[in-house]
Design an enzyme around this catalytic site. Structure first.
Site, mmCIF file in Angstrom:
data_model
loop_
_atom_site.group_PDB
_atom_site.id
_atom_site.type_symbol
_atom_site.label_atom_id
_atom_site.label_comp_id
_atom_site.label_asym_id
_atom_site.label_seq_id
_atom_site.Cartn_x
_atom_site.Cartn_y
_atom_site.Cartn_z
ATOM 1 N N HIS A 88 -61.361 -38.677 13.416
ATOM 2 C CA HIS A 88 -60.131 -38.572 14.198
ATOM 3 C C HIS A 88 -59.187 -37.486 13.695
ATOM 4 O O HIS A 88 -58.388 -36.939 14.446
ATOM 5 C CB HIS A 88 -59.427 -39.929 14.225
ATOM 6 C CG HIS A 88 -58.197 -39.954 15.078
ATOM 7 N ND1 HIS A 88 -58.262 -39.854 16.449
ATOM 8 C CD2 HIS A 88 -56.893 -40.043 14.749
ATOM 9 C CE1 HIS A 88 -57.015 -39.884 16.932
ATOM 10 N NE2 HIS A 88 -56.164 -39.994 15.923
ATOM 11 N N ASN A 128 -55.846 -25.339 20.994
ATOM 12 C CA ASN A 128 -54.431 -25.523 20.716
ATOM 13 C C ASN A 128 -54.328 -26.582 19.638
ATOM 14 O O ASN A 128 -54.913 -27.647 19.771
ATOM 15 C CB ASN A 128 -53.687 -26.038 21.951
ATOM 16 C CG ASN A 128 -53.715 -25.038 23.090
ATOM 17 O OD1 ASN A 128 -53.833 -23.835 22.872
ATOM 18 N ND2 ASN A 128 -53.625 -25.540 24.313
ATOM 19 N N HIS A 141 -60.171 -30.917 18.736
ATOM 20 C CA HIS A 141 -60.883 -30.528 19.959
ATOM 21 C C HIS A 141 -60.423 -29.167 20.455
ATOM 22 O O HIS A 141 -59.351 -28.690 20.083
ATOM 23 C CB HIS A 141 -60.668 -31.571 21.063
ATOM 24 C CG HIS A 141 -59.267 -31.577 21.614
ATOM 25 N ND1 HIS A 141 -58.199 -32.143 20.954
ATOM 26 C CD2 HIS A 141 -58.752 -31.076 22.774
ATOM 27 C CE1 HIS A 141 -57.098 -31.999 21.666
ATOM 28 N NE2 HIS A 141 -57.388 -31.342 22.780
ATOM 29 N N GLN A 143 -60.800 -26.498 24.181
ATOM 30 C CA GLN A 143 -60.989 -26.563 25.624
ATOM 31 C C GLN A 143 -61.709 -25.317 26.102
ATOM 32 O O GLN A 143 -61.669 -24.279 25.446
ATOM 33 C CB GLN A 143 -59.639 -26.645 26.337
ATOM 34 C CG GLN A 143 -58.806 -27.845 25.927
ATOM 35 C CD GLN A 143 -57.555 -27.967 26.766
ATOM 36 O OE1 GLN A 143 -57.618 -28.067 27.979
ATOM 37 N NE2 GLN A 143 -56.412 -27.932 26.110
HETATM 38 ZN ZN ZN Z 1 -59.828 -39.837 17.726
#
Ligand code: ZN
Ligand code: ZN
Ligand code: FE
Length: 348
Positions: A88, A128, A141, A143
């Site tokens: 995470h 970002n 993450h 995009q």
């Molecule tokens: Zn997560």
């Protein structure tokens, strides 16, 4: 629900307008990118998903018809999310190096795949990071936007690169890189295949560009060695940013590659980083002159910022080594710069 492109006839650019995007979640209770959600499932290390609230979509519908000079087109395209790790928390300097390499391979594969759609003209991956940049999800993450037009910034780069090529029979980016390496003043880090530097013409205080030294056009043109060395320089660059003020630095990272089809041999793949800080506790706000005129002001000499970044690089290399990753290249040290030594003498 509508997704459309509205033409700005004054600027000659498209604006992407979607009716329902405002309802997208802002920091949900449960992270939708962690393993075990209906979308993510289990058993992955890097995962590509469709954006649940896409600005562009293949079944896009418009809310109005074109009329008079107001042109409207469907917001055709794709918005993908690439989750870089099941963990995470993290950044490109802390996720496993295998994830980083796989992530880059996936960006190349997705580019090639999305470009096979004849309606798609341009594929732009970006990352970002940080709440300051308005990131609604902290799980690491990136995009990918697949656009039905070539974006204006890319058009400007293409035009200038084409002009330069016509006049000098040389790639503009190869030339800039050669000159930066010869001067050595703004070069930060260099491995076998890539070089990072703070451009002479930087707009953001700590802006950094990464160029492959080989003339390649797309991410998908990189072989396994190219991926390995790109992962290395990205890891080192992000680690440098996170050591700069000893907090996790927000940034925008963007991949500029050639359009999907057509002859753009004068263009050159590169990566640009725009961090929004101008000091530990100060932000660079693009304000009146930047937004109202598209003129950037830089409140120091870029060469002074290089010294700060080189210092952060030393710390980054130590940080990465302590965590079991040995950077594959070397810092272009300030001693080289202060001593007036040029790169060509040390690295030919
Ligand atoms: Zn997560
Ligand atoms: Zn080139
Ligand atoms: Fe660029």
């Amino acid at each position: 629900m509508s997704n459309e492109l509205r033409w700005n006839p004054i600027l000659g650019t498209w604006v992407i307008v979607s009716s329902k995007r405002e309802s997208r979640p802002w920091r949900e209770e449960k992270c939708p990118f962690c393993p075990g959600t209906p979308e993510t499932g289990y058993g992955w290390d890097v995962l590509v998903l469709d954006n649940r609230f896409p600005a562009l979509r293949p079944d896009a519908r418009t809310s109005v018809e074109s009329r008079d000079i107001y042109r409207v087109e469907p917001g055709y395209g794709y918005c993908k999310v690439v989750i870089e790790s099941p963990e995470h928390e993290g950044d490109l300097d802390t996720i496993p190096i295998e994830n980083l390499r796989k992530y880059l391979r996936i960006l190349g594969e997705e580019t090639a795949k999305l470009c096979r759609d004849k309606e798609i003209c341009y594929v732009i991956p970006f990352r970002n990071k940080g709440e300051l940049i308005g990131v609604s999800l902290t799980h690491p993450h990136s995009q990918i936007y697949a656009l039905p037009f070539i974006p204006p910034r890319i058009n400007i780069e293409l035009r200038n690169a084409r002009e330069f090529y016509k006049e000098h029979n040389e790639c503009l980016f190869c030339h800039i890189l050669g000159f930066e390496e010869k001067e050595g003043k703004r070069v930060l880090y260099r491995n076998k295949l890539f070089t990072s530097f703070l451009p002479f013409f930087a707009m953001w205080p700590y802006e950094v560009h990464i160029y492959p030294r080989k003339h390649v056009l797309h991410l998908s043109d990189l072989d396994s060695g190219g991926i390995e060395y790109l992962a290395d320089i990205l890891r080192v660059t992000v680690s440098m940013y996170n050591r700069l003020f000893d907090f996790s630095l927000p940034y925008i990272m963007i991949f500029h590659q050639a359009p999907c089809r057509g002859n753009y041999n004068y263009y050159h793949l590169h990566i640009e980083f725009y961090p929004v800080h101008r000091a530990r506790d100060k932000l660079k706000y693009p304000a009146g002159i930047e937004w109202g005129a598209w003129v950037f002001t830089y409140d120091d000499l870029p060469e002074n910022k290089v010294a700060e970044l080189r210092y952060a690089l030393q710390k980054a290399v130590e940080y990465l080594r302590d965590r079991g990753y040995s950077p594959m290249g070397r810092i272009i040290s300030w001693y080289t710069y202060l001593g007036g030594g040029t790169l060509t003498s040390r690295y030919s």
